[in-house]
Design an enzyme around this catalytic site. Structure first.
Site, PDB file in Angstrom:
ATOM      1  N   ASP A   1       0.946  -0.877   3.327  1.00  0.00           N
ATOM      2  CA  ASP A   1       0.207  -0.040   2.371  1.00  0.00           C
ATOM      3  C   ASP A   1       0.606  -0.340   0.915  1.00  0.00           C
ATOM      4  OD1 ASP A   1      -1.363   2.437   1.647  1.00  0.00           O
ATOM      5  OD2 ASP A   1       0.629   3.087   1.020  1.00  0.00           O
TER       6      ASP A   1
ATOM      7  N   ASP B   1      -3.757   3.969   9.668  1.00  0.00           N
ATOM      8  CA  ASP B   1      -4.173   5.295   9.215  1.00  0.00           C
ATOM      9  C   ASP B   1      -5.382   5.200   8.286  1.00  0.00           C
ATOM     10  OD1 ASP B   1      -2.579   4.010   7.360  1.00  0.00           O
ATOM     11  OD2 ASP B   1      -1.347   5.760   6.886  1.00  0.00           O
ATOM     12  N   HIS B   2      -5.460   4.054   7.560  1.00  0.00           N
ATOM     13  CA  HIS B   2      -6.567   3.796   6.626  1.00  0.00           C
ATOM     14  C   HIS B   2      -6.410   2.368   6.132  1.00  0.00           C
ATOM     15  CE1 HIS B   2      -3.531   3.977   3.543  1.00  0.00           C
ATOM     16  NE2 HIS B   2      -3.117   5.115   4.076  1.00  0.00           N
TER      17      HIS B   2
ATOM     18  N   HIS C   1      -1.574  -1.546  -2.273  1.00  0.00           N
ATOM     19  CA  HIS C   1      -1.640  -0.848  -3.570  1.00  0.00           C
ATOM     20  C   HIS C   1      -1.349  -1.833  -4.701  1.00  0.00           C
ATOM     21  CE1 HIS C   1      -2.220   3.341  -2.440  1.00  0.00           C
ATOM     22  NE2 HIS C   1      -1.300   3.221  -1.493  1.00  0.00           N
TER      23      HIS C   1
ATOM     24  N   SER D   1      -2.308   9.205   3.575  1.00  0.00           N
ATOM     25  CA  SER D   1      -1.553   8.983   4.816  1.00  0.00           C
ATOM     26  C   SER D   1      -1.185  10.286   5.510  1.00  0.00           C
ATOM     27  CB  SER D   1      -0.279   8.180   4.533  1.00  0.00           C
ATOM     28  OG  SER D   1      -0.606   6.859   4.200  1.00  0.00           O
TER      29      SER D   1
ATOM     30  N   THR E   1       3.504   9.389   7.209  1.00  0.00           N
ATOM     31  CA  THR E   1       3.111   9.038   8.588  1.00  0.00           C
ATOM     32  C   THR E   1       4.124   9.556   9.621  1.00  0.00           C
ATOM     33  OG1 THR E   1       2.014   7.092   7.684  1.00  0.00           O
ATOM     34  CG2 THR E   1       2.292   7.172  10.073  1.00  0.00           C
TER      35      THR E   1
END
Ligand SMILES: [Zn+2]
Length: 355
Positions: free
Chosen positions: A247, A289-290, A251, A73, A126
């Site tokens: 996120d 961001d991903h 995970h 990130s 971020t």
């Protein structure tokens, strides 16, 4: 030749005109929000269009960092915030130590107002990419000091723990923040009473706002827009809003929890799009961001030639993946950004829009 020139100019004209018209940018980042997460929400109620389906334009970004095809990130946040790619764990700085100027710092220099709204702590990668410069995203002491002296006018999220570690009691944190012109706010009620002339540091939790923070992100986005709208006095503003906890659920390979965080993020997107509809010089950019989790959506029955009997969520990793991520655009200037681009190019284009 003259005809060719006219054709070229006519093609460029909408871009040039709209670029000049963009006064406010609201950038919403779903941390770890890949296309599968968006698709999951479309399937949540298949008869209803989502806020993503209502975008005026779309694009895709390539997310790799300078030293890894799978970004973290910090590197991805830096690419979006500054327009330059860097290594994983680096914030607002190139691998050879050059400091990079973020979109919000750039806006601040032009007399615009700036804001950050997150569900995690404000020192997290971020948001920190917008005000900090560090080789190590986990150096929270240094990042906290940079936040205390940052150019951000309105910051809303968690992170009181790191401020106390740096400055002591809550009172001394408040005094330190006052020195750099911030009013410390500890709850949403006090935030709603803040005056737009005040610079606001809203530290609403020690760390993050917690999973299942419900409508918090949409409400905090609304408060930030209220303050920045007045504070900017027509000079425009840049607001970054992060759906930070999508996120973490990726995970954890937890689809239901990811849906809940996506709903919270979509509430903030709806709030931003509504503001843009009422304030025509506003561009809303929604991206990630991903991707996190390598999520895929597959048929519940191995024989997908049959009529469907349910779908399954399958996870490829408990880390990040290298997939491209979507960009959704709404409002003024939405047509200026499309196609497939580097995440850093998206950052550059946003800076160009407020030049
Ligand atoms: Zn992550």
């Amino acid at each position: 030749m003259r005809r060719l020139l006219i054709v070229v100019l006519t093609a460029l004209l909408p871009t040039l005109l709209n670029a000049q018209d963009v006064r406010n940018i609201i950038l919403l980042i779903g941390d770890g929000m890949g296309l599968s997460a968006v698709t999951m929400m479309q399937f949540d109620d298949i008869d209803k269009k989502t806020i993503f389906d209502h975008s005026d334009n779309i694009a895709l970004t390539r997310t790799y960092s300078l030293d890894n095809r799978v970004t973290d990130s910090a590197a991805a946040g830096t690419a979006l915030a500054t327009g330059t790619k860097t290594n994983n764990t680096y914030l607002g700085i190139t691998p050879d130590g050059r400091w990079l100027e973020s979109l919000t710092a750039y806006a601040n220099k032009r007399g615009m107002a700036t804001g950050l709204v997150v569900t995690t702590y404000l020192q997290h990668a971020t948001p920190a990419a917008f005000y900090a410069h560090s080789e190590n995203r986990h150096n929270y002491a240094d990042i906290t000091r940079q936040l205390a002296d940052s150019h951000i006018d309105v910051a809303i999220g968690g992170g009181m723990h790191y401020f106390k570690e740096e400055y002591g009691t809550e009172d001394s944190v408040a005094r330190r923040l006052n020195k750099s012109g911030y009013t410390l706010v500890r709850d949403m009620e006090s935030l709603s009473r803040c005056n737009p002339r005040q610079r606001v540091m809203a530290l609403l939790a020690d760390y993050d706002l917690g999973a299942d923070s419900g409508s918090y992100l949409a409400e905090a986005t609304g408060e930030a827009l209220r303050l920045l709208d007045k504070r900017s006095e027509g000079n425009g503003f840049v607001l970054m809003v992060e759906g930070s906890l999508i996120d973490g659920m990726g995970h954890g390979n937890d689809a239901e929890a990811m849906k809940r965080e996506m709903r919270s993020f979509m509430g903030a997107v709806e709030c931003a799009v509504e503001y843009a509809r009422q304030n025509p010089s506003t561009l809303v950019v929604v991206t990630a961001d991903h991707e996190t989790g390598g999520l895929s959506i597959v048929s519940g029955n191995a024989d997908f030639n049959l009529s469907e009997q349910g779908i399954e969520y399958r996870w490829g990793t408990d880390g990040h993946s290298a997939q491209m991520v979507p960009v959704y655009l709404y409002g003024t200037g939405a047509e200026c950004i499309n196609g497939i681009m580097e995440n850093s190019e998206l950052g550059q284009r946003l800076k160009m829009l407020i030049e």
